[in-house]
Enzyme design. Structure first.
Site, PDB file in Angstrom:
ATOM      1  CG  HIS A 297      -8.429  -3.044  -2.522  1.00 23.64           C
ATOM      2  ND1 HIS A 297      -9.322  -2.398  -3.158  1.00 23.64           N
ATOM      3  CD2 HIS A 297      -8.156  -2.401  -1.449  1.00 23.64           C
ATOM      4  CE1 HIS A 297      -9.757  -1.367  -2.627  1.00 23.64           C
ATOM      5  NE2 HIS A 297      -8.952  -1.280  -1.238  1.00 23.64           N
TER       6      HIS A 297
ATOM      7  N   GLY B 270     -15.195   3.495   3.612  1.00 25.24           N
ATOM      8  CA  GLY B 270     -13.733   3.895   3.439  1.00 25.24           C
ATOM      9  C   GLY B 270     -13.456   3.399   2.316  1.00 25.24           C
TER      10      GLY B 270
ATOM     11  CG  ASN C 179     -12.228  -0.605   3.638  1.00 28.00           C
ATOM     12  OD1 ASN C 179     -12.439  -0.893   4.970  1.00 28.00           O
ATOM     13  ND2 ASN C 179     -10.852  -0.014   3.614  1.00 28.00           N
TER      14      ASN C 179
ATOM     15  CG  ASP D 286      -1.894   0.963   1.185  1.00 29.60           C
ATOM     16  OD1 ASP D 286      -3.330   0.636   1.103  1.00 29.60           O
ATOM     17  OD2 ASP D 286      -1.732   2.198   1.014  1.00 29.60           O
TER      18      ASP D 286
ATOM     19  CG  HIS E 184      -9.536  -3.222  -9.204  1.00 32.10           C
ATOM     20  ND1 HIS E 184      -9.169  -3.262 -10.519  1.00 32.10           N
ATOM     21  CD2 HIS E 184      -9.530  -4.446  -8.719  1.00 32.10           C
ATOM     22  CE1 HIS E 184      -8.775  -4.369 -10.820  1.00 32.10           C
ATOM     23  NE2 HIS E 184      -8.876  -5.189  -9.760  1.00 32.10           N
TER      24      HIS E 184
HETATM   25  P1  5GP Z   1      -9.700   1.355   0.119  1.00 31.05           P
HETATM   26  O1  5GP Z   1      -9.791   2.442   1.030  1.00 31.05           O
HETATM   27  O2  5GP Z   1     -10.171   1.431  -1.026  1.00 31.05           O
HETATM   28  O3  5GP Z   1      -9.850   0.097   0.904  1.00 31.05           O
HETATM   29  O4  5GP Z   1      -8.150   1.095   0.094  1.00 31.05           O
HETATM   30  C1  5GP Z   1      -7.423   1.780  -1.054  1.00 31.05           C
HETATM   31  C2  5GP Z   1      -5.941   1.595  -0.722  1.00 31.05           C
HETATM   32  O5  5GP Z   1      -4.995   1.920  -1.849  1.00 31.05           O
HETATM   33  C3  5GP Z   1      -5.253   2.858   0.297  1.00 31.05           C
HETATM   34  O6  5GP Z   1      -5.170   2.150   1.487  1.00 31.05           O
HETATM   35  C4  5GP Z   1      -4.675   3.683  -0.566  1.00 31.05           C
HETATM   36  O7  5GP Z   1      -3.443   4.008   0.274  1.00 31.05           O
HETATM   37  C5  5GP Z   1      -4.262   2.629  -1.515  1.00 31.05           C
HETATM   38  N1  5GP Z   1      -3.626   3.205  -2.774  1.00 31.05           N
HETATM   39  C6  5GP Z   1      -4.137   4.035  -3.554  1.00 31.05           C
HETATM   40  N2  5GP Z   1      -3.483   4.471  -4.602  1.00 31.05           N
HETATM   41  C7  5GP Z   1      -2.601   3.641  -4.760  1.00 31.05           C
HETATM   42  C8  5GP Z   1      -1.363   3.416  -5.485  1.00 31.05           C
HETATM   43  O8  5GP Z   1      -1.138   4.224  -6.680  1.00 31.05           O
HETATM   44  N3  5GP Z   1      -0.422   2.581  -5.269  1.00 31.05           N
HETATM   45  C9  5GP Z   1      -0.567   1.799  -4.240  1.00 31.05           C
HETATM   46  N4  5GP Z   1       0.508   1.188  -3.941  1.00 31.05           N
HETATM   47  N5  5GP Z   1      -1.507   2.010  -3.142  1.00 31.05           N
HETATM   48  C10 5GP Z   1      -2.572   2.747  -3.486  1.00 31.05           C
HETATM   49 ZN    ZN Z   2      -9.579  -1.759 -12.082  1.00 33.09          ZN
END
Ligand code: 5GP
Ligand code: ZN
Length: 106
Positions: free
Chosen positions: A96, A89, A83, A30, A94
């Site tokens: 994950h 959040g 999430n 991340d 996409h």
């Molecule tokens: P969400 O909040 O959608 O569950 O988590 C998305 C996660 O993706 C966040 O913890 C954020 O720091 C991470 N993230 C967003 N953009 C990028 C990126 O370009 N590269 C990487 N390695 N992580 C990303």
């Molecule tokens: Zn995607």
């Protein structure tokens, strides 16, 4: 999927290092870690969130990827987090699975 940051990462557009990958998923660090170890397990197939996932087998493959990468890296204790939806959040639409281990920063 156009304009999806994780699809771009999967396509190698940002040169992101994969700590693990297989036919179904890639795993990378991340960019804004919330724990000493903070990894993201991301299916190669674009699915917006768990709500849109209808492939039961893929969910199993993703959880097995969690097991495989933690085993590979010697991570014995960890949390997993998905999430789903903006209010929960979710920032990247996409699907994950977060893997969090060690000192947490939240
Ligand atoms: P969400 O909040 O959608 O569950 O988590 C998305 C996660 O993706 C966040 O913890 C954020 O720091 C991470 N993230 C967003 N953009 C990028 C990126 O370009 N590269 C990487 N390695 N992580 C990303
Ligand atoms: Zn995607």
């Amino acid at each position: 999927m156009d304009n999806c940051v994780f699809c771009k990462i999967i396509n190698g557009e940002f040169g992101t290092e994969f700590v693990y990958e297989n036919e179904y998923a890639v795993v990378f660090k991340d960019i804004n870690p919330k724990a000493e170890v903070h990894l993201l397990v991301v299916p190669r197939k674009h699915v917006e969130s768990l709500n849109e996932l209808d492939d039961e087998a893929l969910l199993g493959k993703l959880m097995m990827a969690v097991k495989d990468v933690t085993k590979k890296l010697g991570i014995k204790s960890y949390k997993t987090l998905i999430n789903t939806g903006k209010e929960a959040g979710q920032e990247v639409f996409h699907l994950h699975i977060h893997i969090l281990s060690g000192q947490m920063h939240f």
